[in-house]
Structure formats: C-alpha cells, structure tokens
Design a protein around this motif. Sequence first.
Motif, PDB file in Angstrom:
ATOM      1  N   SER A 111     -10.728   1.768   1.894  1.00  0.00           N
ATOM      2  CA  SER A 111     -10.818   2.124   3.301  1.00  0.00           C
ATOM      3  C   SER A 111      -9.436   2.385   3.873  1.00  0.00           C
ATOM      4  O   SER A 111      -9.216   3.352   4.615  1.00  0.00           O
ATOM      5  CB  SER A 111     -11.518   0.990   4.047  1.00  0.00           C
ATOM      6  N   GLN A 112      -8.503   1.512   3.506  1.00  0.00           N
ATOM      7  CA  GLN A 112      -7.136   1.642   4.029  1.00  0.00           C
ATOM      8  C   GLN A 112      -6.508   2.969   3.575  1.00  0.00           C
ATOM      9  O   GLN A 112      -5.896   3.683   4.374  1.00  0.00           O
ATOM     10  CB  GLN A 112      -6.305   0.457   3.527  1.00  0.00           C
ATOM     11  N   SER A 149      -6.231  10.337   5.895  1.00  0.00           N
ATOM     12  CA  SER A 149      -6.799  11.112   6.999  1.00  0.00           C
ATOM     13  C   SER A 149      -5.749  11.319   8.080  1.00  0.00           C
ATOM     14  O   SER A 149      -5.598  12.405   8.631  1.00  0.00           O
ATOM     15  CB  SER A 149      -7.972  10.373   7.625  1.00  0.00           C
ATOM     16  N   LYS A 150      -5.045  10.235   8.359  1.00  0.00           N
ATOM     17  CA  LYS A 150      -4.009  10.283   9.381  1.00  0.00           C
ATOM     18  C   LYS A 150      -2.959  11.328   9.035  1.00  0.00           C
ATOM     19  O   LYS A 150      -2.475  12.051   9.910  1.00  0.00           O
ATOM     20  CB  LYS A 150      -3.359   8.890   9.487  1.00  0.00           C
ATOM     21  N   ARG A 167      -8.097   5.730   2.567  1.00  0.00           N
ATOM     22  CA  ARG A 167      -8.798   6.852   3.204  1.00  0.00           C
ATOM     23  C   ARG A 167      -8.246   7.112   4.598  1.00  0.00           C
ATOM     24  O   ARG A 167      -7.989   8.243   4.982  1.00  0.00           O
ATOM     25  CB  ARG A 167     -10.296   6.557   3.301  1.00  0.00           C
ATOM     26  N   MET A 168      -8.068   6.021   5.343  1.00  0.00           N
ATOM     27  CA  MET A 168      -7.580   6.188   6.718  1.00  0.00           C
ATOM     28  C   MET A 168      -6.151   6.703   6.720  1.00  0.00           C
ATOM     29  O   MET A 168      -5.800   7.578   7.516  1.00  0.00           O
ATOM     30  CB  MET A 168      -7.688   4.860   7.473  1.00  0.00           C
ATOM     31  N   ALA A 169      -5.327   6.154   5.822  1.00  0.00           N
ATOM     32  CA  ALA A 169      -3.923   6.584   5.774  1.00  0.00           C
ATOM     33  C   ALA A 169      -3.841   8.079   5.473  1.00  0.00           C
ATOM     34  O   ALA A 169      -3.071   8.812   6.099  1.00  0.00           O
ATOM     35  CB  ALA A 169      -3.180   5.776   4.719  1.00  0.00           C
ATOM     36  N   VAL A 228       0.819  -1.209   0.000  1.00  0.00           N
ATOM     37  CA  VAL A 228       0.000   0.000   0.000  1.00  0.00           C
ATOM     38  C   VAL A 228       0.856   1.264   0.000  1.00  0.00           C
ATOM     39  O   VAL A 228       0.453   2.295  -0.533  1.00  0.00           O
ATOM     40  CB  VAL A 228      -1.007  -0.014   1.178  1.00  0.00           C
ATOM     41  N   ILE A 258     -11.635  -2.796   0.612  1.00  0.00           N
ATOM     42  CA  ILE A 258     -10.600  -2.835   1.651  1.00  0.00           C
ATOM     43  C   ILE A 258      -9.498  -1.820   1.357  1.00  0.00           C
ATOM     44  O   ILE A 258      -9.101  -1.038   2.228  1.00  0.00           O
ATOM     45  CB  ILE A 258     -10.026  -4.271   1.761  1.00  0.00           C
TER      46      ILE A 258
END
Lengths: 227, 634, 346
Positions: free
Chosen positions: A47-48, A54-55, A50-52, A9, A44
């Motif tokens: 989502s991964q 956002s972080k 998006r979170m990365a 990723v 999956i």
Amino acid sequence: MIVAEGKPVEKILEMVAPFKKVLIAGCRGCVTVCLTGGEKEVGILASQIRMARSKDGNPIEILEQTEERQCDAEYNAKFLENVEQVDAIVSLACGIGIQYLGEKYPATPIFPGVNTLMLGANIDVGKWEERCMACGDCVLDKTGGICPITRCSKSLLNGPCGGSQYGKCEVSTPAKEDIPCGWQLIYDRLSALGQLDKMKEIIPSKNWLRAKGPRTYVREDLTLDRS
Amino acid sequence: MTITNIRIGIYLCDCDGKVSKNVDLSKVKTAIQSQAEFEYIREADVVCGTAEQEKVAAEIDKYSLNRLLIVGCNDPFITRKFVQLAEEKGINRYSVEFLDLSAVNSVEAAVSAINSRLGKLHLREQIGYEELAVTPDVLVIGSGSEAAAVAKAISKNQPVVRIDHETKKVVGVDGFPGNFTVRLLENGKTSKHSFGAIVLALGAQPQYDAAKYGGVNLDERTLSLSQFINADKNYAGKKISFVLGKADADSLLSFAAVLKSSLDLKGKGASEVDVIYDDMKVCADGLEQEYELARKKGVNFLKYDGEFQINSASDGATFQYREPFLPIEATRVAADYLVLAEDFVPVAATQELAEILDIRTGPGGWFQKDNVHFLPIKSNRAYILFVGSCHGPIHGTDLYNEIEAVVAEVSAFAKGKAQVPSLQPRVEAKKCAVCLTCYRCCPHHAIEIVHGDEYDNMYNSAARMNPLACQRCGICAGECPGKAIQLPLYSDQEVLFEVKQPAKIVAYACENSGFLASEFAKTLDPQLQKALQIVEVPCSGKIDVIYLLKALENGADGVMLLVCHKENCKYVWGNNRAEQRKERAQALLNQVGLGDRIEFVHVAANQGNQFNAAVKEMAEKIRQSGTNPGKVVK
Amino acid sequence: MERKKVLVIGGGAAGMTSALDLAAQGVEVFLVEKEADIGGRAAEYCCKATDECNRCAACLVLQQKEKVAQEPLIQVLNNALIKEFKKNGKGYKATVAIGGQDLALEFQAVIVATGFDPYDLGRRSEFAYGLEKNVISGLELERALKEKGTLTAAFGPDVKKIGFIQCVGSRDLSIGHGYCSRVCCMYAAKLAKLIRSELPEVELDIFYMDFQSFGKGFGDFDKELRESDKVKFIRAIPSKIYGFPYDRLTVRFSDSLNGQQVEDKYDLIVLSLAITPAAGNGDLAQKLGINLDEYGFLAGSSDVESMATSQPGIYLAGVCQGPKDIPQTIGHAKAAAGMARNYIFS
C-alpha cells in the motif's frame, strides 16, 4: 528464530523504480513471527509503495503473496503464477529466503525488503535479543548455558575484559539500553548452579573456520538418491 | 474463510410512504435486481405489519432464505420485531441487517447504500450459538470475613471452595472461564482442581504509618485502630479518643469502624468517647445515620484543622490541635487511650496472585485497573472477579452489594452449562505462524495455542480464542502478522469493503466512544458529517495499520481514529495499541512524503462538540496538506 | 418454550443494566420508561476527561443505551406508566399506560429502577436558585457542558470565578434529609478539574462541610486538585446568595478561620443538589406492595439487603434504593438482575 527488520522504504522505492509491476513476497516463517515479513507487512508495504508511486505520477501495480517458507524450493514454486506476471520481486523473507526465491526464478530481478539482523529470541511483543551467532562450535556446556560469542561484545571465551563495569559492558551507550556484560551473566549463572569452578577451565581458542562461510551441511544418512 | 450457500432476502419497505417521498423504490428495486446478488427481493408498504410479518415468514421458508436485509427505517421497535421473527425461523440476529433510508434522497444513493450493506452481508461469517459445559464450582480466595461472606452467598446457588492462600495456595491457573484448572499447594503437595469461576476476596491489610502522626510510636496508651479492635478489651470507666483523617484518606473503612466502636464503647460503659476528625466521611448507606446516633449517645465529635501534637505517657495520652470554629489557639484532649486510624494496604499476596492469574492491578497496588469499565467487580479476565477490600477498602452495604453482584455473575454457571454466540475471532490455521503475538496482546487472557492434525500448517497448531473468555475487541486480529485472525462482523474483508470508495475523510470509530459521539455530533451540526465516513469498529484496538493506509490508497484525503480516553478503554489497552499504530502509519506516510493525514482523537460518547471540533481540525489539516496525492487510480 | 419475562421499571443506568443482563440470559424484558426516551439522568452528563479519563462513568450509560436499542429481547416502552399491578401466580401482571393506550403485560419478576429526583429547592430562596440565571444545579452544568462543549461556549467569556456549593439538601436534618448524597463531592471535584483544563485562570472554589472522597487513587487526584489545579476548598456552606444590586453574584458565608461573615463575588454558582427519592416512589411502592425507607427511597428487605424487597420476585436496582454513583449503580443493577434471573428459573 531469524530476526529481521524492514528496510527503509526509500531504498525499496529506489530498487523498484524502473518497474511497473512488482510482486511482494512474504514468508510465513521467522519473518512472520518477528512481525516483519508476514502477510500483514506485505499488505502495508504494498500500500505504501502504491501510494508513493501514485504521488510521483508513476503508478505501479503490486501483487501480494505470502507462502510457508522461502527457504524451501517447494513452497517457492507456489509463487510461479505471480512471478510470471511481474517485472521484479521484493521479498520480505530473511536473506536466505530472498536468495532462495531468487534462485528459483533466475529471470526475474529480486530485491530485499528487509535487513536480516540476527538469530534471536522474542523477549516480548516488539522486542528481540540475539542469542546465537551460528559459530558452528557450541561452548554452552562450559558457560552455564550462556553464549559468550553472542553475549560478550568481544566474543571473549575466558572471562570478561576490563570493560566490565557493575555488570554492564562498556560498549553500552546512553543512547541504547545498557548491555549486560556477557561474562557477568555467565558468572552469575554458574554461581547459581554451584559450578563456579568452570570459570577456571580454560576454553581453548575456537576454530573460527567453522564460523566462516560459505558453509554447507550434508548428512549422508539422510540424503536421498532419486535415480 | 469462504461462506457457502448464502441466500439473502431483501425487503424494501416504504414505511407507510415515508421512504417513497424521497426515493422511487421501484427504481431502486430494478437497479438492485440488475446488479446485485441475492435470492429474493420485494417492496412492501409496511413490512412490520402483522399480515406482512406472516408473509415474510412464509417467504423465508419458500425461498430458503438465510439472511435478511430490511431496507426502510431503523426503528428499534421494528428491528426487534423482525429479529424475533427471523430467530423463530432459524435466522439469528447476526444474519439480519437493517438499513435506514429515511435520510436518503436519491435512487443512486439508496442503491449504493443497499449494495454496500449487501456486500457486507455476503462477506459475513455465519455466527451460531455454542452451548458449553462449565463447572459450576467457584473458587473463593481469602481468609477474612469478606471471603467467608461471599463464599456463603455463592453457596446458595452452586458449590464453593474457599482457600486462605496461606495453608493452601494457588500456584498456577490454566484454562478458561467455566473450566479453570487451578493448581493448589498444600503441605508441600500440589493438586489440580477445576473451577468455573474464581473470586478474589483477600481483604486489606491495616498499616500504621508513624510519619502521619508526627512520628508517634504506638505504645500501651496510644494504639492503632486495628490493635484496639483486635484487643477487644473492657474499657468501662475509661476515656477513649479516636483520631481520624490523617490516614486512610481514600476510604470510609476507618470511619465506619470508629463509629461502630464508639457506639459499642458507649454501650459498655466507657466514661467518655471522642472522635477527632477533619472530614466526616459519611458517603455510604447508613453512615450518616450512625453518626447521628453516636452524637445522640453522647460521643464527642471534635473537628481539627491542620497540625496537631500527640503525647503518650504511661497513664494516658493527649492530643493537642486547633479547632477551626473556635477563636483559640489550641485545644487539648486528654484520654486514657488514644486510638489512631491506619492506612489500608493490599495484602502481601496481591501481586503474586495478580501474576499467577494474569490480572491487572491499579493505583496503590490494589487489584483492578482504575478503569470505569471494570467497576465494581470485574478484572480484565472474564469470571475472575474481585470482591471487597482487595480492590480498594470497602464495607457495609457497599460490600454486600458487591457480593450480590458477584453472586449474580457466577450464577450464570450454576446449571453447568452456558450458551454464548460464537462471536470470538476465527483463526485460519494455514496462515497462523503460532507466533504468540495474539496470545501476548490479548488483554483478557482469552487465547490458547491448540495442536492437532486438523490445523493445516507446518506446526499442526494454531491460536484459538475461547468463547467465554474472549470479549470480542479484535485487538488480536489487528496484531496478527499473518492475517490469520478474523473477528466475525468485523473481518478485514468487511471493514475494507467499506472503504473501497471512501469519503474524503474516513473515521474509524470505536463503538463505545467515537461512533456514539458521531451520532450525537450529527444532531449538533448535520452538515459537517457530509464529507465524513464513519467506519465502526468494536474497539480502536481493532484498527489495523492497513485500514488507515487502504482508506488513503483508495482515495480518502484523511483518516481519523476516534478512540476512548486514556484509561477508559473497555478492553484495557486497545486505545493505546491504536495510538501506536497511528504513529506507525503516519511514519509510513511521512517516509513517502504524503503529509500529515491522520488524526488521532480521544473522545467520549457524550462529546459531540469535541467530535465536531476534531472533524474541523482534520479538514483543516487536509486543507494544508492538499488533496491526497497518494490516491491510487484503478 | 416460551421465554421468561421480566418487567423493568425505569430506563436509566440501573434499568438498562438489569435489562441487558437479563436479555443476555435469554429473558425477554419490558423496559418501561416514563420519559420520551431511555437513558435517564446520567445520559445528560458531560464527559469529565482531561488528559485522561477522570472516571465519572457517564459514557457507560450511553453505551448501554445503544446496546438496549440493538437488543431484540428488550422491548422499550417510552412515555409509559404503571397503571395497575397485580399478583399472577408466582409472577405478576400489569397494565401499562402508554399515551392514551393501555397495554396488558404478564411477567415473572420485576426490577424497580426509578432513579431519583434532584432536591427541589422549592420556596427556599437563599441561594437565589431560579432567580439568578448564573445560579445553576450540578445537573444543569453537566447538561450545558455536554450540549455546548465548553464552559465558555455555555456561559460566555466573562466567567472569572466559579463556586460550587455542596450539600444543598443533603445531610440536612432541618428538612429530614439525614443522609449524604454520596456522589456530589466527587462530581464537583471532577467538574472543577474539567473547567480548570479549559480555563487556566478562572478561580474555582468549593464550599463544603466534609469532603466525601473515595476511590482508588483519590489521594493523588485530591492533591493535584488542590496543588496544580488550584481549586480552593472552603469549609463553609454559604447562607445567602444575591445578585442585585451588583452585576456579579455575591455569596455570603462565615469564614471558618475567624468566624466572621464574609462576602465574595462570583460569576457562576453551581449547587450540588441532593439526590432525593423519585416523586412517584410512594405511589409505586403502594402498587407493588413494597416499602419505603425513612427518607422515601425504596427499601430493601433488611438493613444490608438492598435489592430484594418485601415481595418475592420484586427487586430494586440503583439509586431508587439510595444514593449511588454510576459504577455502584451498575453493580447494584447487575446483582438485582441476577436475583431476578435466579427467581424466575428456580
């Protein structure tokens, strides 16, 4: 079937770093079957990412869409509405699909979400093995139905090399599972078939040009004149 | 899948003043009316009263309601009454939801709970009942007395075919419960037969192991127990000594056989009968009594401890041992015949049939996983059952009880039809890649690939779950790479709807363990669950990787998977699949630096303390990892 | 068409199993429970899983309880007792007393699933049960572990040596109990294993007569218990336990190796009390017109036939007929439900 694996990723994050809105495009063909690029994996990865993002304080919007096959233009046409909205595409199809979808939408950058590995068989859930290298010149008739090009580490055509030990290939390492010697497999199969004499037949050196690209394939009997 | 024409009726019941004590129901009603989609709503004082019930019945007709949400209490008595009423009106139990407001303290909380329940009710697939034609005929496999007994017992209710799997062998089985197609091989010819259920009654094989008796070989005077029983000789005037305890330690079979033989010998005039044993195994109906009877009839019971020595000669055999209660070094028993207990092992065909039938074996190679959910007679496949010693040596009343349990199970097909709620997963053919992943992952062999023009994909094929074989665990839905499979009541939409605005910790809990543990845990420490949201799933094998990620993406700080203990999954390997998915999800989080946010907990329904400890651990994990930075603000 | 109805007496593992099986076939069930809640004794047991399930099956009972609560076809009647019972054509009718009220019910068949009572030591004081607080029954240990989570939470940090005494009231002809309770050896062994996983140092002794092991893979379980779990098996049933004048419990038994009387100190003694017939069996059997066996358990219609009774349409399920573990109870109750179903639909 084409077998692919998900790309790390961090690589994908690098690819989409400049973009704020991306489409992840899945394929219902081989990559769904090999559990790498179907609707589930699209969700999956989305989502991964998006979170990365956002972080990292750099939110990204991701659209998700999966269609029949990315190696057919008609199916790729279905991505139009979403492609028009995004800055880039990440495709989870095989290398063919990625390129072909890219060709359909030349104005939008497209990135690979998978590494395309091989033409393989699904041994069991989560296990695949290579069976064909698309050499363009099949010799399975001479080798008991076992492909020496794929199953022998050196793609030898006339029997094993000195590295065949107890049925295993010397390329085998303790880290990975033992690789069976392809020629041992061929010997065993021919012997079971009572065709060991075939081992004596010399297979002439292959025309590797047929395995070299870029290859095209046209059947005049099928091509359609649309004029 | 779209569901059309949903007409929901909402009843806000005050439960005789219990709810309005905390929450103003008319305000709740106004709030719901202004924002939710439904057909009819009203308040009631006691909606379970007889007069109210009649009124509700009339309203169901008047407004053509087809789904109901009863808000108030969650008393089983009320739910039962309401479901009966609804079912009389043609709304089945799967279209009626109850929401307990007794612990809710504000209008906002009540409205949010109602909206959440309404949302799920809107997303729910319509579930009907299917009446299926089934074959009443039962196939019993086995040649011994156990097979004969079970076949006879089943034949009281329905036709039975018994085969020995020697002269007539099973070579293949297709189809599903109610309609198994069994290929039988006899005299080199195969034929196909249809059976509703299959019963395995292969018995067990005695096996003498000389190593357990200091290398003693069997001969004229030293016999194995099965040799002795099969020989059925006249032992009048002879002395027989049985040796128990070294072999067959896991069952009562040898013990029961020796007691029976001893009494028999006494009746037929044997001069003396000894039973030399270490542990008297009497934990079955009637054994202790038989033991007492044998003692009364003069059978000698001699206890040994530890090592012994056997000597066999042409005129008799001796057994030398240490008697634990006597202060002497060695005692020697001389007998005309020494009879040694043997071990029991699965018959040779066990493994072969396990493969043909796709049923699991357990410890010792016996049929059946050693998992309490399958005991006593079930396999991992519906209507393929075990009886008797083929799944571990058994005898006497226990055998009879198993036979009757089998009779009860298969008699469901005796009338040639079976009715089941259609709760098996639905497959959206358009998304099905016919990849076989579900087929391979199904622990119950409940999935087939079907073909036809109606399947709207390039293969004109799709997976289909058989309603009689499927056990509704949802493992297949969790595996499907195309998201083509949806389990009714637990579709992805319904589950993900629950975590749209998640609590700080979302706990996906198996209904067989984690969910029940959470209920128990609440009574031990009610405060602890305030920041916790339980999302119930039918099996942890239903917990998809995306469920874990979405809860975090939507703002949870941590996710838990509450699963059954190892070797205790009702659906064979759902808990193992859940563990593998947890590993993957955690790896995905690690790759993007989101930290340790997933807790995987084996817990049982009666482990409220352990549940609370796990929640505390999760909270601590979050405290260390900090607030979830991956939350996506929309 | 009106639904067929069955009365199930007893809401424990057996009664719930039968009720659920019948309801699944469209039969309406009255589940009569004398206590304030269903679940029975097994609902109080603890989980004995260590690194994996140890197959005690207690969790199954709680799962059933939840299913019963959700099953509209089962009407649970708590705090209820059978007051009157009569034949009614091919079926029966009964008056059930619930609190102060009487409820008249009609049904086509009956399943009796009244379970058991643990052996009442009564005036037998040799084990100091009821006198010393750390002499408890197996059921009390189960309950404590379930409620408190760990042995230390339940009994404090000073427990260094635990003894399990088997066959208290079982296999004892002097009190007319000529039967084995079947389950105690296995649950004592599993509890010992569970305690070992919590307390690696505590001494664990099991006093026994004959070890009643059975089940698949027990050989391995047993080996592990003796070797890696270091559970000591002592072939002796103690003759006396006393607290005073020491602060630990003194257990007197005779050493089977030399016949000498030995005394040893323990901090916790767990008595495996026998499974004995439920107190109301005699009264219930009389009302229903069914028989008791020589020990007071409800009797099947023949030596092997353990579900059918002397009355048509009345069946026995579970431990009310004789000692059984949980899976055996469930199997038995399923068989009884099948018989009841076949009876009412025949």
